[in-house]
Design a protein around this motif. Structure first.
Motif, PDB file in Angstrom:
ATOM      1  N   THR A   1      35.416 -10.720  24.955  1.00  0.00           N
ATOM      2  CA  THR A   1      34.497 -10.371  24.322  1.00  0.00           C
ATOM      3  C   THR A   1      35.199  -8.547  23.733  1.00  0.00           C
ATOM      4  O   THR A   1      35.252  -8.512  22.078  1.00  0.00           O
ATOM      5  CB  THR A   1      32.392  -9.789  24.980  1.00  0.00           C
ATOM      6  OG1 THR A   1      33.406  -8.765  25.536  1.00  0.00           O
ATOM      7  CG2 THR A   1      32.155 -11.141  25.130  1.00  0.00           C
TER       8      THR A   1
ATOM      9  N   GLY B   1      26.973 -15.614  26.656  1.00  0.00           N
ATOM     10  CA  GLY B   1      26.881 -15.065  25.777  1.00  0.00           C
ATOM     11  C   GLY B   1      25.281 -14.203  25.435  1.00  0.00           C
ATOM     12  O   GLY B   1      25.163 -13.378  24.688  1.00  0.00           O
TER      13      GLY B   1
ATOM     14  N   SER C   1      22.237 -14.098  23.786  1.00  0.00           N
ATOM     15  CA  SER C   1      22.521 -15.509  23.257  1.00  0.00           C
ATOM     16  C   SER C   1      22.909 -16.509  23.332  1.00  0.00           C
ATOM     17  O   SER C   1      22.598 -17.716  22.539  1.00  0.00           O
ATOM     18  CB  SER C   1      23.127 -15.454  21.964  1.00  0.00           C
ATOM     19  OG  SER C   1      24.679 -14.991  22.720  1.00  0.00           O
ATOM     20  N   THR C   2      22.533 -17.094  25.520  1.00  0.00           N
ATOM     21  CA  THR C   2      22.712 -18.542  25.949  1.00  0.00           C
ATOM     22  C   THR C   2      22.356 -19.008  25.480  1.00  0.00           C
ATOM     23  O   THR C   2      22.402 -20.248  25.435  1.00  0.00           O
ATOM     24  CB  THR C   2      23.053 -17.872  27.561  1.00  0.00           C
ATOM     25  OG1 THR C   2      23.197 -16.651  27.155  1.00  0.00           O
ATOM     26  CG2 THR C   2      23.475 -18.562  28.101  1.00  0.00           C
TER      27      THR C   2
ATOM     28  N   LEU D   1      23.141 -20.739  22.183  1.00  0.00           N
ATOM     29  CA  LEU D   1      24.736 -20.553  22.617  1.00  0.00           C
ATOM     30  C   LEU D   1      25.129 -22.419  23.822  1.00  0.00           C
ATOM     31  O   LEU D   1      26.215 -23.416  22.805  1.00  0.00           O
ATOM     32  CB  LEU D   1      25.368 -19.783  23.566  1.00  0.00           C
ATOM     33  CG  LEU D   1      26.828 -19.740  24.220  1.00  0.00           C
ATOM     34  CD1 LEU D   1      27.223 -20.054  22.311  1.00  0.00           C
ATOM     35  CD2 LEU D   1      27.111 -18.487  24.671  1.00  0.00           C
TER      36      LEU D   1
ATOM     37  N   HIS E   1      23.300 -16.726  18.019  1.00  0.00           N
ATOM     38  CA  HIS E   1      24.242 -17.625  17.172  1.00  0.00           C
ATOM     39  C   HIS E   1      22.039 -18.649  17.099  1.00  0.00           C
ATOM     40  O   HIS E   1      21.671 -18.069  16.989  1.00  0.00           O
ATOM     41  CB  HIS E   1      24.721 -18.484  18.361  1.00  0.00           C
ATOM     42  CG  HIS E   1      25.622 -17.479  19.194  1.00  0.00           C
ATOM     43  ND1 HIS E   1      26.961 -18.259  19.058  1.00  0.00           N
ATOM     44  CD2 HIS E   1      25.664 -18.260  20.504  1.00  0.00           C
ATOM     45  CE1 HIS E   1      27.649 -17.744  19.233  1.00  0.00           C
ATOM     46  NE2 HIS E   1      27.518 -17.016  20.681  1.00  0.00           N
TER      47      HIS E   1
END
Lengths: 348, 348
Positions: free
Chosen positions: A93, B108, B111-112, B115, B330
């Protein structure tokens, strides 16, 4: 694309690897692969203030060089698939944060190069985008202090332990081109846990996962072992490689014999460099694939290989809590460019 | 599928979410979403010996329930996409290790859920497989001790801090079905780092990433804000949500106003539960999406939403080394089933 058998994906359009690069640290630069790498850094810090920042810099350098070799810039990339061993995948990242591309963080431990490469191929063939990068890295100093001991401690390691490679690799995956190596098939592995708990013997923990994925591939596709110049595993090292051969022979009647190569065995001189059971880390298979193997495929010195990167999916916390080591292996079938004639199967 | 504009993926076949489930801990069970969840565990340990094992159990429970609601078993799954906040994503790898499916680990941060859901849609529409699971989790006790302080320490947290949700969510993604909500479009975000370094104010760090992704979507597609019942962000919380609205208005002339909801604001009673700036963690948006929102889409109480999960991609190590917080968002566009008539846009 379509699915064959239980787990194998066939890429009908065969996306190409249009650029590849690998960069490594000083110890790797003294190994047998020295002349293959795009850059060897004599200073493993890369001039950064922390080894974590050095690892991010390694990743960025690999991506920049792969893009340059593809004749492209970051602006051409639709997706970056990247991951690494650091907590919260921070080498990736932070390494990739200056890019403007859609970023998909992935975690596959040392299997990351195959995981990101296969994912990039799926996205490319699907129409989600036309150019992606698959990137990963590891660094001896970040891994050692995160997973094992402070560097200053100088702890002794058993002979079964592997040395984390300081290195990064990047592949640029694009629509098919006749002058570049292509991605023909892939198998995303399943998690295998055979009850091994010794984090100093990860090759042994990962070998059953590699055996399972390789066996799945041959069962799904009906391919013959002789179709491939080499079955290239990620970083099983000396112990895991032996186990893999035994498992495939015993459980699946597959004798990979002299067709098997392992990046963990190839990257260091075993005796001279005192690396015990070989190399490991995401950067191990990433740097060897993106130099030695892709370069030989490009020249037609190899026709087809199976690249099978393996990962041990534990954390220091799970090990301290007495857990065993779940492992995984992802597989990618790679082929020489259409336009290049093969010099003959080295093993035939 | 095809690409529209710079970053948006249009799923021409609109894969469906054929099963969804969310399970949470005791504090979440006392919040306003209580009646929405599939299961509330009164005991946050779930009877496990460590909180890390509890989190893995949460993930497994969410997957099992989502599969059951889809009328399927694990054997039907081609892929599992999963990730979490723990070092080396171990909640996922240990939670999913008993499955036989191809496993793709993703990272992520918070945000997983978006994602994994978007990735599952790409793989499904591409032909790589026909059924996938997208799974993620977080646990207050694992996050607290990994990212902040030992639980026993009882440290004071500033008002800008968010509380990590104990919860997991799972969605089963399959070929299009007229009786299930569908995935219409997706945007995989880019990494945005605006120089915020305060790990106790992650909503602020993540807001610019959410603004960028939402703006990219509207620019790419030419959609009108009024096309959507709600823009649902993951876990910006009270502070980040305000910032998001301001940024979108100022930088992109988008007034999301009353169409904006945030899972981090919805999951707890702000005053009564003393959670400061709201909920966070992968399990926050995962549990709210897989209960409240998907259930309303299924009934046609909503027509279309944009689900935008945000993640802060730092680690404790990077924060200690003085780094700022790279963030990502995302986006997934979700639509009610074809077969269900809409009860009207709540906001129209």
């Amino acid at each position: 694309m379509h699915r064959q058998g239980k787990r194998t994906i066939i890429f009908d359009s065969a996306p190409s690897i249009t650029g590849n690069a690998s960069v490594v640290g000083s110890v790797e630069g003294e190994g047998p692969m020295c002349a293959e790498f795009d850059r060897v850094f004599d200073d493993d810090t890369l001039g950064e203030e922390s080894y974590e920042k050095s690892e991010s810099a390694l990743q960025k350098e690999a991506l920049t060089r792969a893009l340059k070799k593809a004749g492209k810039t970051e602006e051409s990339l639709d997706f970056i698939f990247a991951g690494d061993l650091l907590n919260q995948c921070s080498a990736s990242t932070f390494g990739m944060r200056d890019t403007e591309c859609s970023f998909l963080g992935m975690f596959g431990a040392c299997s990351t190069m195959a995981l990101t490469l296969a994912s990039a191929a799926v996205f490319t063939e699907s129409g989600a985008g036309i150019m992606s990068a698959a990137v990963t890295s590891s660094h001896f100093c970040t891994a050692e202090r995160q997973f094992r001991m402070p560097l200053e401690y100088g702890g002794q390691r058993p002979q079964s332990a592997q040395r984390t490679v300081t290195g990064a690799g990047a592949s640029i995956v694009s629509l098919h081109r006749s002058d570049c190596p292509s991605i023909e098939k892939a198998v995303f592995g399943r998690i295998v846990d055979m009850g091994i708990a010794d984090a100093n013997n990860m090759g042994a923990a990962m070998a059953p996962a590699a055996a399972g994925t390789i066996a799945d591939f041959f069962e799904d596709t009906g391919c013959d072992l002789r179709d491939f110049d080499y079955i290239v595993t990620g970083d099983l090292g000396f112990i895991g490689s032996e186990l893999l051969r035994e498992l495939l022979l015993k459980d699946y009647s597959l004798d990979i014999g002299s067709r098997h190569l392992d990046c963990g065995k190839m990257i260091f001189h075993r005796e001279r460099q005192d690396v015990h059971a070989g190399g490991s880390g995401c950067g191990c298979s990433a740097s060897v694939l993106n130099s030695y193997f892709l370069n030989r495929l490009k020249k037609g010195e190899m026709e087809k290989i199976l690249f099978v990167a393996t990962g041990a999916l534990m954390s220091p916390t799970t090990s301290l809590q007495g857990e065993t080591i779940p492992s995984i292996a992802h597989l990618v079938e790679l082929r020489r460019p259409d336009s290049v004639r093969t010099g003959g199967n080295n093993n035939a």
